[in-house]
Design an enzyme around this catalytic site. Structure first.
Site, PDB file in Angstrom:
ATOM      1  CE  LYS A 185       7.253  -2.717   5.566  1.00 47.93           C
ATOM      2  NZ  LYS A 185       7.797  -3.141   4.299  1.00 47.93           N
ATOM      3  CE  LYS A 244       4.449  -9.400   0.210  1.00 47.78           C
ATOM      4  NZ  LYS A 244       5.191  -8.711   1.303  1.00 47.78           N
ATOM      5  CB  THR A 272       7.625  -7.358   4.171  1.00 44.53           C
ATOM      6  OG1 THR A 272       7.760  -5.967   3.905  1.00 44.53           O
ATOM      7  CG2 THR A 272       6.813  -7.556   5.431  1.00 44.53           C
TER       8      THR A 272
END
Lengths: 313, 313
Positions: B181, B249, B105
């Protein structure tokens, strides 16, 4: 067998508040054979129910005077209190042992207070917030999150059976139904805001929004609200099904409850600010998916049908 | 018919990163008949794959040198860059025309930059973030949100077919897969925080939490994450399936993207603060549903299994 089963027409139900929800609930009870009397602060709403073949009343007190069941379908706790105890309120005319079914979304503490005062009048109180929208109300397929005494449930049963597809029986204390409803509204309000934040962020990046809808609804980022509300954004149609102002109200109740209980709600708080901004920008009566238009205006993102934006923006 | 169909063993695939996702993906490709070489920075992870009958390599460059397909399953964009262009990076040994499948990602801008540099080496880049968790990785049933050139898709096909239950083909430009995503992660991260805010608020009010789960999952307040994560809270089991640090994150990337594009994300911002607080309080490596424990500690609410809390709280 219930004493009502052979002759449901013997049960008299009053409905106070004949908006999109209340009218559907009144019609559902009438369809089930109950004798239904309707009241609304707007005479035209009463006339509409009379045109259906229902009975109308000029005041809440009049509507309630022969009723076994009084269903209150108003906006909030303050209006519910007025229906019960205001001038021409129903508590003054309800028969001993009749049940008051309270459907408005409200702080559980308010529901507990109202229940105590209703009990003191020799009446029963069923804390019974509803979920499902106008379409389910019309079909008699609402979800009802209910709490109250056994007697309150017993008395309310013919009305509940007619109005609801599913009744959650959540305990014998008023306030529990209201608390469940507020948990649902916290999530619903945050999820609509998140859906609008995400779909407009996708627009800002130039993604294919129909594809985003397809991928997200099949992924871990999905929510009931994303699936239900994003199609309004994709169609550029902000005709109100549920309005921005509803969540200004409901997340406001969440905030008040949380502040009083010393419980932090940073997600609900952030969402409430966006509903307030949308209302302040003139979209309060528009569909709650109008948060997407707010994000678009704040960022320059282009959404479908942006020509339909209100002039105030 | 694909040149590989009669002899999939002719396809050599390297997997860089043999954690819970990468190992499952390597095993799925091996099960489909590909010749799979694995590398991980932790030698024990490579040994585990060798014990399965896989082949191991001592560096990314070694793993990639005969590969038609290199799948990178590392944590973020920086690690992906190191896999490609660091010392012993795969770009130095990959065969001309081979494809690099990037699963981490990352910010779409980083994906676009990496793709350009990979193209300049005469290699193909497939921007291919994954969704579905370790269980789906092991079964070869991941969802892959992919974008890249026709050649990249063609080269990657035997690997994609083996690893994924569903491949969304989102266009020919690297970065689009990454952007999809990030939209999913924005929603997923907010929904987990909202689920934890709501279920712990219910606990604070003394509601029956199993009943709350039953009612909400059948109501408009439901989300994929509420349904998936709240059972961890009800069981008091915070064994990490996906950790707090993952959303530190991922919502961090969302923030960086949004800031750079002048797009406000108040919901994602509020959620990120809660993940940061949970990580700061010592729960970074615990399950992301640990946000519920954070809300409980901040409010005095009692959740099931609170005896299992980390000592740092």
């Amino acid at each position: 067998m219930s004493p009502f089963a052979e002759n449901p027409g013997a049960v008299v139900a009053a409905v106070i508040g004949l908006g999109s929800m209340g009218l559907g609930m009144a019609r559902s009870m009438k369809r089930a054979g109950l004798d239904v009397v309707g009241y609304d602060i707007t005479p035209a709403a009463v006339d509409r129910f009379i045109a259906d073949g229902g009975r109308g009343a000029a005041t809440p007190a009049d509507a309630a005077k022969d009723a076994d069941i009084v269903v209150s379908v108003v906006v909030n706790g303050a209006q519910t209190e007025a229906v019960l105890f205001g001038p021409e309120g129903v508590a003054s005319t309800m028969k001993p042992g009749a049940v008051f079914i309270s459907s408005a979304t409200m702080d559980p503490a308010v529901a507990r207070d109202l229940a105590q005062r209703v009990d003191a009048h020799g009446l029963h109180y069923l804390d019974a917030p509803i979920s499902g929208g106008a379409a389910k109300a019309a079909l008699g397929e609402l979800t009802i999150m209910a709490s109250g005494s056994t007697q309150a449930f017993d008395r309310a049963r013919p009305g509940l059976d007619a109005m609801a597809g599913k009744v959650y029986e959540l305990g014998d204390a008023a306030g529990t139904g209201a608390a469940f409803k507020m948990i649902n509204q916290l999530l619903a309000g945050v999820h609509i805001a998140a859906a609008c934040e995400a779909i407009t962020f996708a627009a800002k990046q130039g993604l294919d929004l129909d594809k985003v809808f397809e991928v997200i609804t099949a992924s871990a980022g999905n929510s009931w609200m994303f699936e239900n509300r994003v199609p309004h954004v994709l169609a550029g149609d902000y005709t109100p099904l549920s309005s921005i102002e509803i969540f200004v109200k409901d997340l406001g109740i969440v905030q008040d409850m949380a502040r009083s209980e010393r419980y932090p709600v940073p997600l609900a708080a952030a969402a409430l600010q966006m509903y307030l901004a949308a209302a302040g920008a003139g979209m309060g009566r528009d569909d709650d998916s109008s948060l997407a238009r707010l994000y678009a205006k704040l960022s320059g993102a282009e959404l479908p049908g942006s020509a339909k934006e209100p002039h105030s923006l």
